[in-house]
Design a protein around this motif. Structure first.
Motif, mmCIF file in Angstrom:
data_model
loop_
_atom_site.group_PDB
_atom_site.id
_atom_site.type_symbol
_atom_site.label_atom_id
_atom_site.label_comp_id
_atom_site.label_asym_id
_atom_site.label_seq_id
_atom_site.Cartn_x
_atom_site.Cartn_y
_atom_site.Cartn_z
ATOM 1 N N THR A 32 0.918 -1.242 -0.033
ATOM 2 C CA THR A 32 0.167 -0.060 -0.124
ATOM 3 C C THR A 32 0.724 1.222 0.038
ATOM 4 O OG1 THR A 32 -1.807 -1.110 1.270
ATOM 5 C CG2 THR A 32 -1.832 1.405 1.241
ATOM 6 N N SER A 33 0.730 2.296 -0.996
ATOM 7 C CA SER A 33 1.167 3.705 -1.010
ATOM 8 C C SER A 33 0.215 4.565 -0.775
ATOM 9 C CB SER A 33 1.877 3.772 -2.289
ATOM 10 O OG SER A 33 2.948 2.694 -2.389
ATOM 11 N N VAL A 34 0.441 5.228 0.090
ATOM 12 C CA VAL A 34 -0.559 6.650 0.423
ATOM 13 C C VAL A 34 0.489 7.888 -0.060
ATOM 14 C CG1 VAL A 34 -1.513 7.845 2.019
ATOM 15 C CG2 VAL A 34 -1.726 5.587 2.223
ATOM 16 N N GLY A 158 -5.102 5.896 6.264
ATOM 17 C CA GLY A 158 -4.307 5.422 5.160
ATOM 18 C C GLY A 158 -3.080 4.507 6.039
ATOM 19 N N LYS A 159 -2.955 4.897 7.228
ATOM 20 C CA LYS A 159 -2.187 3.845 8.287
ATOM 21 C C LYS A 159 -2.966 2.419 8.582
ATOM 22 C CE LYS A 159 0.457 7.882 10.262
ATOM 23 N NZ LYS A 159 1.724 7.455 9.814
ATOM 24 N N ILE A 160 -4.099 2.915 8.773
ATOM 25 C CA ILE A 160 -5.019 1.766 9.187
ATOM 26 C C ILE A 160 -5.180 0.744 7.809
ATOM 27 C CG2 ILE A 160 -7.236 0.789 9.762
ATOM 28 C CD1 ILE A 160 -7.615 3.593 11.339
ATOM 29 N N LEU A 161 -5.449 1.307 6.709
ATOM 30 C CA LEU A 161 -5.632 0.698 5.347
ATOM 31 C C LEU A 161 -4.138 -0.222 5.144
ATOM 32 C CD1 LEU A 161 -7.064 0.060 2.933
ATOM 33 C CD2 LEU A 161 -5.702 2.067 1.844
ATOM 34 N N LYS A 162 -3.178 0.271 5.356
ATOM 35 C CA LYS A 162 -1.820 -0.580 5.215
ATOM 36 C C LYS A 162 -1.778 -1.706 6.116
ATOM 37 C CE LYS A 162 1.160 3.395 3.990
ATOM 38 N NZ LYS A 162 2.693 4.034 4.356
ATOM 39 N N SER A 163 -2.280 -1.621 7.237
ATOM 40 C CA SER A 163 -2.299 -2.617 8.368
ATOM 41 C C SER A 163 -3.287 -3.809 7.813
ATOM 42 C CB SER A 163 -2.648 -2.295 9.758
ATOM 43 O OG SER A 163 -2.549 -3.228 10.603
ATOM 44 N N ILE A 164 -4.586 -3.209 7.350
ATOM 45 C CA ILE A 164 -5.685 -4.158 6.892
ATOM 46 C C ILE A 164 -5.239 -4.857 5.724
ATOM 47 C CG2 ILE A 164 -7.900 -3.987 5.673
ATOM 48 C CD1 ILE A 164 -8.694 -1.962 7.586
ATOM 49 N N VAL A 165 -4.497 -4.187 4.769
ATOM 50 C CA VAL A 165 -4.017 -4.919 3.417
ATOM 51 C C VAL A 165 -2.966 -6.184 3.645
ATOM 52 C CG1 VAL A 165 -2.635 -4.503 1.331
ATOM 53 C CG2 VAL A 165 -4.440 -2.961 1.984
ATOM 54 N N ASN A 166 -2.196 -5.610 4.827
ATOM 55 C CA ASN A 166 -1.182 -6.576 5.126
ATOM 56 C C ASN A 166 -1.756 -7.850 5.765
ATOM 57 O OD1 ASN A 166 1.706 -7.615 5.596
ATOM 58 N ND2 ASN A 166 1.091 -7.282 8.006
ATOM 59 N N GLN A 169 -3.919 -9.643 3.379
ATOM 60 C CA GLN A 169 -3.027 -10.175 2.135
ATOM 61 C C GLN A 169 -3.833 -9.698 0.776
ATOM 62 O OE1 GLN A 169 -2.139 -14.283 2.742
ATOM 63 N NE2 GLN A 169 -0.419 -13.833 3.687
ATOM 64 N N ALA A 170 -4.453 -8.600 0.720
ATOM 65 C CA ALA A 170 -5.168 -8.081 -0.382
ATOM 66 C C ALA A 170 -3.974 -7.829 -1.591
ATOM 67 C CB ALA A 170 -5.594 -6.857 -0.240
ATOM 68 N N THR A 171 -4.251 -8.202 -2.630
ATOM 69 C CA THR A 171 -3.252 -8.131 -3.571
ATOM 70 C C THR A 171 -3.189 -6.814 -4.449
ATOM 71 O OG1 THR A 171 -4.688 -9.414 -5.250
ATOM 72 C CG2 THR A 171 -2.999 -10.546 -4.232
ATOM 73 N N ASP A 172 -4.560 -6.062 -4.537
ATOM 74 C CA ASP A 172 -4.589 -4.999 -5.356
ATOM 75 C C ASP A 172 -5.932 -4.318 -5.033
ATOM 76 O OD1 ASP A 172 -6.760 -6.523 -6.735
ATOM 77 O OD2 ASP A 172 -5.258 -7.022 -8.453
ATOM 78 N N LEU A 173 -6.447 -3.224 -5.978
ATOM 79 C CA LEU A 173 -7.386 -2.423 -5.229
ATOM 80 C C LEU A 173 -8.913 -3.084 -5.444
ATOM 81 C CD1 LEU A 173 -6.325 1.008 -6.493
ATOM 82 C CD2 LEU A 173 -7.029 0.452 -4.281
ATOM 83 N N GLU A 174 -8.802 -4.095 -6.574
ATOM 84 C CA GLU A 174 -10.160 -4.709 -6.827
ATOM 85 C C GLU A 174 -10.147 -5.757 -5.649
ATOM 86 O OE1 GLU A 174 -13.622 -5.763 -8.500
ATOM 87 O OE2 GLU A 174 -12.443 -3.960 -8.801
ATOM 88 N N HIS A 175 -9.172 -6.722 -5.551
ATOM 89 C CA HIS A 175 -9.205 -7.527 -4.378
ATOM 90 C C HIS A 175 -9.462 -7.117 -3.246
ATOM 91 C CE1 HIS A 175 -6.876 -10.676 -1.879
ATOM 92 N NE2 HIS A 175 -8.226 -11.253 -1.991
#
Length: 226
Positions: A32-34, A158-166, A169-175
């Motif tokens: 994730t990049s913010v 954005g910080k919360i999002l990075k942790s959620i994606v990790n 293990q979300a691969t991209d925005l659509e996932h």
């Protein structure tokens, strides 16, 4: 950028946006990049008073918006396809009142995702989650003292999002969007005489009655018909 993290502050509950902020972001290959340096933040006048209850939350005064552009001048970036936020439906409804067409946007709700990732958390608001993720370090407190400022809230989201994606293990925005859609489907009834009951255990006649209600939440409708 295809995605933005968005937050609004309104003049009253379900009111008009007096502040709108967003920051571009990307989820690619599980990372994730913010882009904080590209953040947008603007106050708007709305032609209506700010309620004192709302003022107590976001601390925006009438003098702050007196000479600001009308809320109807707000526009989303044309490249935005995904709109991310904590309880994002509230913010989508707010920018709709600016005249923004949101019909083709894919909404990703970090609140729903956080409830899925951390079901045991004491609270799922932005401040509590930020303290939890960063284990209460002093620098987080300094950031949270300006929470409920829309720009600060999008950066914290954005910080919360990075942790959620990790975690997911979300691969991209659509996932991530599909994960959000799944997370928003409730498993229990949260109102009425069957409040707290698992949807699978709700009597069929009550399910049928709920499905006839025009104002039924679309995600609850999905759960009832699953």
């Amino acid at each position: 950028m295809k995605a933005i993290i968005l937050d609004t502050e309104t003049n009253k509950l379900q009111g008009l946006p007096i502040e709108v902020a967003y920051v571009p972001c990307e989820v690619k290959d599980g990372s994730t990049s913010v882009f904080a340096d590209q953040a947008f933040d603007e106050y708007y006048s709305v032609g209506e008073p700010i309620s004192y209850g709302s003022m107590a939350v976001h601390h925006i005064l009438e003098s702050d918006i007196a000479d600001k552009p009308a809320h109807t001048t707000f526009k989303l970036p044309e490249s935005a396809q995904y709109i991310i936020g904590h309880n994002i439906d509230y913010d989508i409804e707010a920018i709709k009142r600016c005249g923004v067409d949101t019909s083709n946007l894919k909404a990703i709700c970090t609140l729903a995702l956080a409830r899925k990732v951390w079901p045991e958390a004491e609270a799922h608001n932005i401040s509590a989650l930020t303290y939890m993720i960063f284990e209460g370090i002093p620098s987080v407190r300094d950031q949270l003292r300006s929470a409920h400022n829309a720009k600060q809230d999008v950066l914290l989201t954005g910080k919360i999002l990075k942790s959620i994606v990790n975690k997911l293990q979300a691969t991209d925005l659509e996932h991530l969007y599909q994960l959000s859609e799944d997370a928003r489907i409730p498993s229990i009834i949260t109102f009425g005489k069957y409040r707290g009951t698992a949807i699978k255990d709700v009597p069929s006649d009550y399910k049928a009655w709920l499905l006839k209600q025009n104002e039924l939440d679309p995600y609850l409708r999905k759960a009832l018909t699953a």
